[in-house]
Design an enzyme around this catalytic site. Structure first.
Site, PDB file in Angstrom:
ATOM      1  N   TYR A   1     -19.071 -53.721  28.886  1.00 42.62           N
ATOM      2  CA  TYR A   1     -18.897 -53.441  27.457  1.00 42.62           C
ATOM      3  C   TYR A   1     -18.444 -54.705  26.738  1.00 42.62           C
ATOM      4  O   TYR A   1     -18.976 -55.074  25.680  1.00 42.62           O
ATOM      5  CB  TYR A   1     -17.878 -52.316  27.288  1.00 42.62           C
ATOM      6  CG  TYR A   1     -17.561 -51.965  25.856  1.00 42.62           C
ATOM      7  CD1 TYR A   1     -18.443 -51.198  25.098  1.00 42.62           C
ATOM      8  CD2 TYR A   1     -16.364 -52.371  25.263  1.00 42.62           C
ATOM      9  CE1 TYR A   1     -18.148 -50.862  23.788  1.00 42.62           C
ATOM     10  CE2 TYR A   1     -16.058 -52.030  23.959  1.00 42.62           C
ATOM     11  CZ  TYR A   1     -16.953 -51.277  23.223  1.00 42.62           C
ATOM     12  OH  TYR A   1     -16.657 -50.954  21.923  1.00 42.62           O
TER      13      TYR A   1
ATOM     14  N   SER B   1     -15.797 -55.287  18.196  1.00 42.40           N
ATOM     15  CA  SER B   1     -14.627 -54.763  18.894  1.00 42.40           C
ATOM     16  C   SER B   1     -13.750 -55.945  19.233  1.00 42.40           C
ATOM     17  O   SER B   1     -14.227 -57.090  19.317  1.00 42.40           O
ATOM     18  CB  SER B   1     -15.056 -54.045  20.189  1.00 42.40           C
ATOM     19  OG  SER B   1     -13.938 -53.752  21.007  1.00 42.40           O
TER      20      SER B   1
END
Length: 279
Positions: free
Chosen positions: A151, A138
Site C-alpha cells: 500500500y 496518504s
C-alpha cells in the site's frame, strides 16, 4: 435550458470520503460525475446528492474507461474544472504474505488509477480553460508503513507521479492546471472498519483517527489555494517527513508506534462491541 458550466469527477465516490468530497463539489456548484467500481453505490450516492450528481460505474485501472467517464461528464457540463482521484484499496500484511494478485490490485488501483485519472483530466483541461486535479494519497506516501508495505509503495508512486507531472506541466508552460496531493492519516471510513482486529493495520490507528469531514475540509482548502502536498493533520505530516529524512529514526520508532496503534484498535473494538450489545 442552459447546461451547467463547471464539471467535476470524483473516483471512489460511492461511499465514505469520496461521497463527501462529491457532496462538497455539488455544494460549490459543480455538476459532479460520481464514479465507483460498485455501480449500485455510485447510483445511490448520486441520488442522495441531487440532480447535479451523475452516477457511473468505473474501474480506474482501465484507461479507456476513465477517458469514457470524462467524456460522459463533458456531455453534461461545458468544461472539466476539478478531478479528484480518491479510489483506493488497502490490504494489510507483509508483502511476502500477500498473493501476487493482491499486490497487483493495490498497485493498479492506487497508483495506475491515479495516473489514468490525472492524464485523462489533463487532456481535457489543456483543451479547455485549465483546472485542478486533487489526488487523495496518504501519509503512507511519505514514509515507511510497517504492515502496509505494498500500500505504501502504491502511495509513494502516486505522490511521486503527481509532483513530477506538476513539474512537467510547468516546464511545458502550462500554468492553469494545478495538481494537489492530500495526504491524510488514518480515516474512519469503510477502508478501516474491518481492520480493528488486524494487527498488520496497527499503524493506521496510531494517531487520532480522522473523520471524513476533516479531510473534506482539507480538500476544500486546496481547491481554494492549491498546494502540491498537504498533510492531515499537519503535525503527523511533520513526523512522517522526519522519519523519511532520517530512516533509522523511523525504523527504531516503528515498534513503539505500532504498539500504540494496537492499543487504539483494542479500545475501538471494545467500544464497538459495547455499542453492538446496547443496540
Amino acid at each position: 435550458m442552459t447546461r451547467p458550466a463547471s464539471g467535476a469527477v470524483v473516483t471512489g465516490a460511492g461511499r465514505g470520503l469520496g461521497r463527501q468530497i462529491a457532496a462538497l463539489l455539488v455544494e460549490r456548484g459543480h455538476t459532479v460525475l460520481v464514479t465507483d467500481l460498485d455501480e449500485a453505490a455510485a447510483r445511490a450516492a448520486a441520488e442522495e446528492l441531487g440532480p447535479n450528481a451523475i452516477p457511473r460505474a468505473l474501474d480506474v485501472r482501465d484507461a479507456a474507461a476513465v477517458d469514457a467517464a470524462r467524456d460522459t461528464l463533458l456531455t453534461h457540463a461545458d468544461r472539466l474544472d476539478v478531478w479528484v482521484n480518491n479510489a483506493g484499496v488497502l490490504v494489510s500484511g507483509p508483502a511476502w504474505t500477500q498473493a501476487p494478485d493482491t499486490r497487483r490490485l493495490m498497485l493498479e488501483v492506487n497508483a495506475l488509477g491515479t495516473i489514468n485519472g490525472t492524464v485523462s483530466a489533463i487532456d481535457a483541461m489543456r483543451a479547455g480553460s485549465g483546472g485542478h486535479i486533487v489526488n487523495i494519497v496518504s501519509l503512507a506516501g511519505i514514509t515507511a508503513v510497517p504492515g502496509e508495505a505494498v500500500y505504501a509503495a502504491s502511495k509513494h508512486a502516486a505522490i511521486g507521479f503527481s509532483l513530477s507531472t506538476l513539474a512537467d506541466l510547468r516546464l511545458a508552460g502550462v500554468k492553469d492546471i494545478d495538481i494537489s496531493c492530500v495526504c491524510p492519516d488514518g480515516i474512519w471510513t469503510p477502508m478501516l472498519y474491518d481492520k480493528l482486529e488486524d494487527p498488520a493495520a496497527a499503524l493506521s490507528f496510531s494517531g487520532k483517527l480522522l473523520q471524513p469531514e476533516e479531510v473534506v475540509a482539507a480538500v476544500g482548502q486546496v481547491l481554494d489555494r492549491p498546494r502540491p502536498v498537504t498533510t492531515v493533520p499537519g503535525w503527523r505530516g511533520i513526523q512522517a517527513r522526519l522519519a523519511d529524512v532520517i530512516p533509522q529514526l523511523g525504523l527504531r520508532a516503528a515498534p513503539v508506534v505500532v504498539a500504540q496503534g494496537r492499543r487504539a484498535q483494542k479500545r475501538l473494538l471494545a467500544r464497538a462491541l459495547r455499542d453492538h450489545e446496547v443496540s
